[in-house]
Design an enzyme around this catalytic site. Sequence first.
Site, PDB file in Angstrom:
ATOM      1  N   HIS A  42      -8.749  44.975  40.459  1.00 22.65           N
ATOM      2  CA  HIS A  42      -7.574  44.250  39.966  1.00 22.65           C
ATOM      3  C   HIS A  42      -7.614  42.783  40.391  1.00 22.65           C
ATOM      4  O   HIS A  42      -7.254  41.886  39.626  1.00 22.65           O
ATOM      5  CB  HIS A  42      -6.293  44.875  40.528  1.00 22.65           C
ATOM      6  CG  HIS A  42      -6.086  46.315  40.147  1.00 22.65           C
ATOM      7  ND1 HIS A  42      -6.187  47.342  41.059  1.00 22.65           N
ATOM      8  CD2 HIS A  42      -5.787  46.894  38.964  1.00 22.65           C
ATOM      9  CE1 HIS A  42      -5.934  48.490  40.455  1.00 22.65           C
ATOM     10  NE2 HIS A  42      -5.705  48.255  39.181  1.00 22.65           N
TER      11      HIS A  42
ATOM     12  N   ASP B 272     -12.118  51.044  32.131  1.00 20.86           N
ATOM     13  CA  ASP B 272     -11.350  51.836  31.174  1.00 20.86           C
ATOM     14  C   ASP B 272     -11.732  51.389  29.763  1.00 20.86           C
ATOM     15  O   ASP B 272     -10.932  50.828  29.014  1.00 20.86           O
ATOM     16  CB  ASP B 272      -9.856  51.664  31.436  1.00 20.86           C
ATOM     17  CG  ASP B 272      -9.473  52.156  32.824  1.00 20.86           C
ATOM     18  OD1 ASP B 272      -9.818  53.311  33.139  1.00 20.86           O
ATOM     19  OD2 ASP B 272      -8.873  51.397  33.589  1.00 20.86           O
TER      20      ASP B 272
END
Lengths: 298, 298
Positions: free
Chosen positions: A37, A152
């Site tokens: 992140h 993802d």
Amino acid sequence: MSPRIVRTVAELRAALAPHRASSIGFVPTMGALHEGHLSLLRAARDENAVVVLSIFVNPTQFGESADLDAYPRTEASDVALAGGAGTDLIFAPSVGEMYPAGFATTVSVGGAITGTLEGALRGRSHFDGVATVVSKLLLAVQPDRAYFGAKDAQQVVVVRRMVADLGIPVEIITCPTSRDADGLARSSRNTRLSPTERELAAAIPRSLRAAQDAFASGIRDPRRLAATVREHLVAAELEPEYVEVVDADSLEPIAQVASPALLALAVRVGPVRLIDNVVLAPGVTDPIPLAPTDRSHP
Amino acid sequence: MSPRIVRTVAELRAALAPHRASSIGFVPTMGALHEGHLSLLRAARDENAVVVLSIFVNPTQFGESADLDAYPRTEASDVALAGGAGTDLIFAPSVGEMYPAGFATTVSVGGAITGTLEGALRGRSHFDGVATVVSKLLLAVQPDRAYFGAKDAQQVVVVRRMVADLGIPVEIITCPTSRDADGLARSSRNTRLSPTERELAAAIPRSLRAAQDAFASGIRDPRRLAATVREHLVAAELEPEYVEVVDADSLEPIAQVASPALLALAVRVGPVRLIDNVVLAPGVTDPIPLAPTDRSHP
């Protein structure tokens, strides 16, 4: 400086109103921030005047309520980490703020994009949950650019399709998967692995690297490439849920890797379900780096 | 001055870019403009610096391809009428511009809102088509206010729900149904009625007015109010597809009219399917005006 936290769309819009003329970069997350992140936040920081992070564990994209309940929630440390990575504003709404009583709208991407891989295993409703919450977040923040991690991969394909189809005015930027030294893709779920499971999980990047090496040596048959991955996982006593090689844009099956293909897998390690992937593209080599100690494994 | 016509989202955004600081009013239509649309454009003209009209016969909201094929297309006269009502810019995209190859996204409103009335007859897919195209149009124009006619009452409920749920930043304004002198709701489909059918259709507003009168006299039973409407339609030899009284916001069935209720109907007149409605609200009277010549009908 610690970033400001807002809990409602109204507060968010008010906070961003003075910055509409400048560029806004947005990183949507479910919290439990890790280096992956932070790499997205740093990319947003480099390219925008204002950086917004959202933290929302979205219930509608979880199939198993046990997985939702177990999902790590670590807001205090998230705020500190986000501040360190240059975040200006954090949007951390409640479930009631995102889905008030009477909420009845779903954004759904159909076709192969959501019917395969994670969609086949978790059901299309997983991606309905993703597409709906991401459209709401993009409309709430109205950023110039939004940043997603390549780990993802199918989610990114779904989001790109949804944004293009609805015409949401935002640039979607995909950042490389952030990996530990032994190659394991960073994931909030990794914190739930025992030390033994964590060691076993290193077979996942090794298996993908083996497929990359096979591809680099000229193998273009999707079945052989997938078989290479499976062999490495099974050798490590991991049972994959799926290992598939599909077209990187449409996610449709392919007979041969002639244009960029996505090699994606899901595997359970102890109580945790992990996913990972690499893009196999003729003429492009971006091998997963594996720390030397781990290269000695079978 | 004749309004400018643009055919692509890119042209539309470029044309509107200089006006983002001022207010933009938007009227989405399927063309075949009549006085009802013009009343929406005039409302938009009164309240905004810039008025945008869209003309797009949206294939995804038609169930019967015969209805889609028969839908009137009258762009030249639409442009003239829109200009007369103060329109600045017309967005008239092709089907390919709105739904390019690979398009795969649907915006869907679930629950009673789309399961009843038109949704029960035409299927929920009708409102999926409406919600998807309206979300695309709102994101393309990004207006401050968008104007819809009360005739398509369920459509307005669906659009309001979708806009609130996704958080599309726009104010939805509902304008009163525009009616001919005999009370018939103006609709592009009315042009397909023969003179005899047009005369028969006047029973529709008479039936709704009879229900309004019954409501004004104190009747609060939804079945009795619907029965009044049915009697008037059957007396005129019209067979209603449905006549229902539901909650005006949730569109759920009600046992008694205690808060604003929607009395809605659909009826076939010759080759054409017409819809109409009135809101029945305690303490509010807004009776449909019927021209004297028509009051003499049974």
